[in-house]
Design an enzyme around this catalytic site. Structure first.
Site, mmCIF file in Angstrom:
data_model
loop_
_atom_site.group_PDB
_atom_site.id
_atom_site.type_symbol
_atom_site.label_atom_id
_atom_site.label_comp_id
_atom_site.label_asym_id
_atom_site.label_seq_id
_atom_site.Cartn_x
_atom_site.Cartn_y
_atom_site.Cartn_z
ATOM 1 N N LYS A 290 0.840 -1.209 0.000
ATOM 2 C CA LYS A 290 0.000 0.000 0.000
ATOM 3 C C LYS A 290 0.869 1.252 0.000
ATOM 4 O O LYS A 290 0.648 2.176 -0.783
ATOM 5 C CB LYS A 290 -0.886 -0.003 1.252
ATOM 6 C CG LYS A 290 -1.512 1.339 1.574
ATOM 7 C CD LYS A 290 -2.342 1.302 2.841
ATOM 8 C CE LYS A 290 -1.609 1.559 4.121
ATOM 9 N NZ LYS A 290 -1.217 2.955 4.366
ATOM 10 N N ASN A 291 1.876 1.271 0.883
ATOM 11 C CA ASN A 291 2.668 2.500 1.025
ATOM 12 C C ASN A 291 3.555 2.776 -0.184
ATOM 13 O O ASN A 291 3.998 3.908 -0.382
ATOM 14 C CB ASN A 291 3.515 2.447 2.303
ATOM 15 C CG ASN A 291 2.654 2.648 3.546
ATOM 16 O OD1 ASN A 291 1.451 2.887 3.442
ATOM 17 N ND2 ASN A 291 3.272 2.540 4.711
ATOM 18 N N CYS B 55 -4.078 12.742 13.763
ATOM 19 C CA CYS B 55 -4.776 11.474 13.606
ATOM 20 C C CYS B 55 -4.537 10.646 14.849
ATOM 21 O O CYS B 55 -3.912 11.100 15.791
ATOM 22 C CB CYS B 55 -4.342 10.751 12.343
ATOM 23 S SG CYS B 55 -2.689 10.115 12.451
ATOM 24 N N ARG C 277 0.802 14.936 13.195
ATOM 25 C CA ARG C 277 1.523 14.588 11.961
ATOM 26 C C ARG C 277 1.624 15.828 11.088
ATOM 27 O O ARG C 277 0.831 16.030 10.167
ATOM 28 C CB ARG C 277 0.823 13.432 11.239
ATOM 29 C CG ARG C 277 0.889 12.151 12.041
ATOM 30 C CD ARG C 277 0.207 11.011 11.366
ATOM 31 N NE ARG C 277 0.977 10.427 10.281
ATOM 32 C CZ ARG C 277 0.569 9.371 9.582
ATOM 33 N NH1 ARG C 277 -0.570 8.795 9.860
ATOM 34 N NH2 ARG C 277 1.308 8.894 8.600
ATOM 35 N N ASP D 297 5.798 1.058 12.009
ATOM 36 C CA ASP D 297 4.588 0.323 11.638
ATOM 37 C C ASP D 297 4.577 -1.115 12.167
ATOM 38 O O ASP D 297 3.539 -1.780 12.100
ATOM 39 C CB ASP D 297 4.412 0.314 10.107
ATOM 40 C CG ASP D 297 3.964 1.673 9.596
ATOM 41 O OD1 ASP D 297 3.603 2.538 10.405
ATOM 42 O OD2 ASP D 297 3.968 1.870 8.361
ATOM 43 N N ARG E 225 -8.067 -0.593 5.855
ATOM 44 C CA ARG E 225 -7.344 0.431 5.090
ATOM 45 C C ARG E 225 -6.054 -0.154 4.529
ATOM 46 O O ARG E 225 -5.558 0.318 3.500
ATOM 47 C CB ARG E 225 -6.983 1.614 5.998
ATOM 48 C CG ARG E 225 -8.148 2.495 6.332
ATOM 49 C CD ARG E 225 -7.674 3.694 7.101
ATOM 50 N NE ARG E 225 -6.470 4.224 6.486
ATOM 51 C CZ ARG E 225 -5.529 4.903 7.125
ATOM 52 N NH1 ARG E 225 -5.658 5.165 8.392
ATOM 53 N NH2 ARG E 225 -4.472 5.338 6.497
HETATM 54 C C1 UD1 Z 1 4.785 7.101 6.172
HETATM 55 C C2 UD1 Z 1 3.947 5.844 6.128
HETATM 56 C C3 UD1 Z 1 3.569 5.381 7.531
HETATM 57 C C4 UD1 Z 1 4.808 5.261 8.396
HETATM 58 C C5 UD1 Z 1 5.639 6.539 8.349
HETATM 59 C C6 UD1 Z 1 6.961 6.426 9.094
HETATM 60 C C7 UD1 Z 1 2.738 5.994 4.032
HETATM 61 C C8 UD1 Z 1 1.443 6.243 3.353
HETATM 62 N N1 UD1 Z 1 2.746 6.124 5.363
HETATM 63 O O1 UD1 Z 1 3.963 8.133 6.727
HETATM 64 O O2 UD1 Z 1 2.925 4.123 7.419
HETATM 65 O O3 UD1 Z 1 4.401 5.019 9.746
HETATM 66 O O4 UD1 Z 1 5.936 6.880 6.981
HETATM 67 O O5 UD1 Z 1 7.717 5.393 8.574
HETATM 68 O O6 UD1 Z 1 3.721 5.622 3.429
HETATM 69 N N2 UD1 Z 1 7.196 14.889 10.214
HETATM 70 C C9 UD1 Z 1 7.426 16.220 10.465
HETATM 71 N N3 UD1 Z 1 7.132 17.118 9.459
HETATM 72 C C10 UD1 Z 1 6.663 16.734 8.243
HETATM 73 C C11 UD1 Z 1 6.442 15.369 8.005
HETATM 74 C C12 UD1 Z 1 6.721 14.459 9.016
HETATM 75 O O7 UD1 Z 1 7.852 16.610 11.540
HETATM 76 O O8 UD1 Z 1 6.429 17.588 7.389
HETATM 77 C C13 UD1 Z 1 7.486 13.895 11.276
HETATM 78 C C14 UD1 Z 1 6.287 13.023 11.620
HETATM 79 O O9 UD1 Z 1 5.450 13.642 12.593
HETATM 80 C C15 UD1 Z 1 6.964 11.768 12.139
HETATM 81 C C16 UD1 Z 1 8.208 11.667 11.261
HETATM 82 O O10 UD1 Z 1 8.439 12.986 10.761
HETATM 83 O O11 UD1 Z 1 7.358 11.930 13.476
HETATM 84 C C17 UD1 Z 1 8.083 10.699 10.103
HETATM 85 O O12 UD1 Z 1 6.903 11.008 9.345
HETATM 86 P P1 UD1 Z 1 6.789 10.662 7.803
HETATM 87 O O13 UD1 Z 1 7.955 9.820 7.416
HETATM 88 O O14 UD1 Z 1 6.531 11.902 7.029
HETATM 89 O O15 UD1 Z 1 5.467 9.758 7.760
HETATM 90 P P2 UD1 Z 1 4.424 9.658 6.581
HETATM 91 O O16 UD1 Z 1 5.088 9.855 5.263
HETATM 92 O O17 UD1 Z 1 3.222 10.483 6.911
#
Ligand code: UD1
Length: 443
Positions: A22-23, A116, A121, A311, A403
Site C-alpha cells: 500500500k505504502n 490522527c 503529523r 509500523d 485500510r
Molecule cells: C509514512 C507511512 C507510515 C509510516 C511513516 C513512518 C505511508 C502512506 N505512510 O507516513 O505508514 O508510519 O511513513 O515510517 O507511506 N514529520 C514532520 N514534518 C513533516 C512530516 C513528518 O515533523 O512535514 C514527522 C512526523 O510527525 C513523524 C516523522 O516525521 O514523526 C516521520 O513522518 P513521515 O515519514 O513523514 O510519515 P508519513 O510519510 O506520513
C-alpha cells in the site's frame, strides 16, 4: 460497522501470498500524473486507502480503472489542482497529489491534514521543500494554496525532529523530476518504498541518483512517459504474518516477499527466538518458533529505515506481551503511538506506558475480550493478540484494519484461524468470578 469475532488458540499453519505494498502504491499512483501518457500498475492491493486515492485522482479528472490487481491511470484529462477536505480527511497520503499538481499544473490547493490517532503529523517538511523549489504558499480557510512561475531545482535538507520524512521525500522527489536544473535532497528518507518510487520515475524518464542513500540528486527533465510497473511486496503485511506464526505457535510460509526489505524486523525476530528460513532467492520466507530455544525478551527502538519500522511496533509489543521476562519498546517516530497498549491490557497483558516507552512484563496467556482498533497497525496487532488468546474476542472498528490489509480475515482463515466477520453488537460480559466468587459478587 463490522467487527472480527475470533476464537483464539489455533496455531496458524500454511502458505500465504503477500499483497502489493500500500505504502509503495499510493505515491506511484500520484507519480503517474507526472506523465501525459497512461501508466499500468500491477499487483495493486484492493484496499480502502487505494480506493480513496483513486477517488482523489478521479476528482482531478484523471481516469483510473481498477480490477483484478491492475490499475490503469490515464492522466490525459488531469486539470484540477486541488484536493478537498472530504478526500484529504479520509487519508493523509492524499498529500502525495501535491507534488504532481505543482509540477504539471503550476498550482495546488489542498485541505490541511489534521492530526490522527497516532498523534500529531505535521507537513512542515513538505512545505519547506516546495518553498525551496520556488513555490509560494499561503494558508487560508483550512487550505494551503500554492503557486509558482517556474519550478527551480534547489538544495535542501528534509531532516525533521524524528528523522527524515517519507512523505516529504516522495513529494519533493516527484516535483523535482520536472523542475529546471538540479535538486539535491539531503537527509532524504531511505525506505524501500522511496527506492521503488525513484526507480519508477527513472523508468518514466526521470534522472535520479542516490536512491537508497540519504542524499538524492535529481536533474530535471522536460517530460515523463507512462510505464507498466509491478508494485513491490508489502513488507509490513509480511511482518504481520510472521508475528502471527510466532504468537500462535504456528508455521507460516510467506510468498511474494522481499526479505532484503525486512532486515531489522527479521533480525529482531531471530533474537527473540524465531526460526526463519529464506527460500526461492529470498522471495519466500518460512517463520516458526525455534524448536531448540525459548523466546527472549527484547529492548527495541523504532526509527527511520533501516531501523525497525514504527509500523511494526504494535506487532512486537503484542508478541513481547506473551514473552517471559521484561521487554522495553521505545517509539522513535510517533511519540503517542501506543493506543494498543490499553487494549492489550484488557486481554490480560501487563504493559506500562510512559511517554514514548512501553515496559512489557510477559504474561502466560491472553484471555479473550472485546477490544477496539484505534488505527491500522494497532488493529492488526489486536487481531493477532485475539488469535493467540484463550476464548472469544471481538475486534471492533476493523475499518481501520481494512485500510491496509487485503482480505485479512480470509487470509487468516485459510491459515486455520477461527475468525469471522459480523456486524458490531454490544458485548455481553461472561460472568465468571473464579475463586472467591461469592465475595466478589457481594462487592
Ligand atoms: C509514512 C507511512 C507510515 C509510516 C511513516 C513512518 C505511508 C502512506 N505512510 O507516513 O505508514 O508510519 O511513513 O515510517 O507511506 N514529520 C514532520 N514534518 C513533516 C512530516 C513528518 O515533523 O512535514 C514527522 C512526523 O510527525 C513523524 C516523522 O516525521 O514523526 C516521520 O513522518 P513521515 O515519514 O513523514 O510519515 P508519513 O510519510 O506520513
Amino acid at each position: 460497522m463490522d467487527m472480527y469475532v475470533i476464537q483464539g488458540g489455533q496455531p496458524l499453519r500454511g502458505t500465504v501470498t503477500i499483497s502489493g505494498s500500500k505504502n509503495a502504491c499510493l505515491p506511484l499512483m500520484c507519480a503517474a500524473l507526472l506523465a501525459k501518457t497512461p501508466t499500468v500498475l500491477e499487483n495493486v492491493p484492493d484496499l480502502r486507502d487505494i480506493r480513496s486515492m483513486k477517488s482523489v485522482l478521479e476528482h482531478m479528472n484523471v481516469r483510473a480503472e481498477f480490477a483484478n490487481g491492475r490499475m490503469t491511470i490515464d492522466p490525459a484529462g488531469f486539470d484540477t489542482p486541488w484536493v478537498p477536505y472530504e478526500l484529504m480527511s479520509q487519508m493523509r497520503a492524499s498529500m502525495y497529489a501535491f507534488g504532481p499538481m505543482i509540477a504539471r499544473l503550476d498550482r495546488a490547493s489542498v485541505s490541511k491534514p489534521g492530526g490522527c490517532n497516532i498523534g500529531s503529523r505535521p507537513i512542515d517538511l513538505h512545505l519547506k521543500g516546495f518553498r525551496a523549489l520556488g513555490v509560494h504558499m499561503n494558508e487560508r480557510g483550512g487550505y494551503i494554496h500554492a503557486v509558482h512561475d517556474g519550478l527551480m531545482g534547489a538544495e535542501m535538507s528534509l531532516a525533521g525532529p524524528f528523522g527524515p520524512s517519507v512523505g516529504a521525500t516522495c513529494n519533493i522527489l516527484m516535483a523535482a523530476t520536472l523542475a529546471e536544473g538540479r535538486t539535491v535532497i539531503h537527509d532524504a528518507a531511505r525506505e524501500p518504498e522511496i527506492v521503488e518510487l525513484g526507480e519508477f520515475l527513472i523508468a518514466m524518464g526521470a534522472r535520479i541518483s542516490g536512491l537508497g542513500s540519504s542524499t538524492l540528486v535529481i536533474d530535471g527533465v522536460k517530460t515523463l512517459n507512462g510505464v507498466n510497473w509491478t508494485v513491490m511486496p508489502d513488507r509490513i503485511e509480511a511482518a504481520t504474518f510472521a508475528t502471527a506464526a510466532l504468537l500462535t505457535h504456528g508455521d507460516i510460509v510467506m510468498k511474494n516477499v522481499t526479505a532484503a526489505h525486512m532486515g531489522a524486523t527479521l533480525s529482531e525476530l531471530l533474537r527473540w527466538g524465531a526460526e526463519i528460513t529464506l527460500l526461492d532467492e529470498e522471495r519466500t520466507i518460512r517463520v516458526r518458533r525455534c524448536p531448540s530455544r525459548d523466546p527472549e525478551p527484547l529492548d527495541l527502538t523504532t526509527g527511520p529505515y533501516p531501523q525497525l519500522a514504527t509500523d511494526v511496533q504494535a506487532l512486537f509489543v503484542t508478541l513481547l506481551g506473551l514473552t517471559p521476562g521484561t521487554s522495553r519498546v521505545e517509539e522513535g517516530i510517533y511519540q503517542d503511538r501506543f493506543m494498543h497498549v490499553e487494549e492489550l491490557n484488557r486481554l490480560g497483558a501487563n504493559i506500562r506506558q510512559k511517554g514514548n516507552r512501553a515496559i512489557i512484563r510477559g504474561v502466560e496467556r491472553y484471555d479473550g475480550a472485546p477490544v477496539m482498533a484505534s488505527d491500522l497497525r494497532a488493529g492488526a496487532a489486536l487481531t493477532l493478540a485475539a488469535l493467540a488468546a484463550h476464548g472469544e474476542s471481538q475486534v471492533r472498528r476493523i475499518y481501520h484494519v481494512e485500510r491496509g490489509y487485503e482480505h485479512f480475515e480470509r487470509k487468516l482463515a485459510a491459515l486455520g484461524a477461527n475468525i469471522r466477520r459480523e456486524k458490531q453488537r454490544d458485548a455481553v460480559p461472561a460472568f465468571d468470578v473464579g475463586e472467591g466468587g461469592e465475595e466478589s459478587r457481594e462487592a
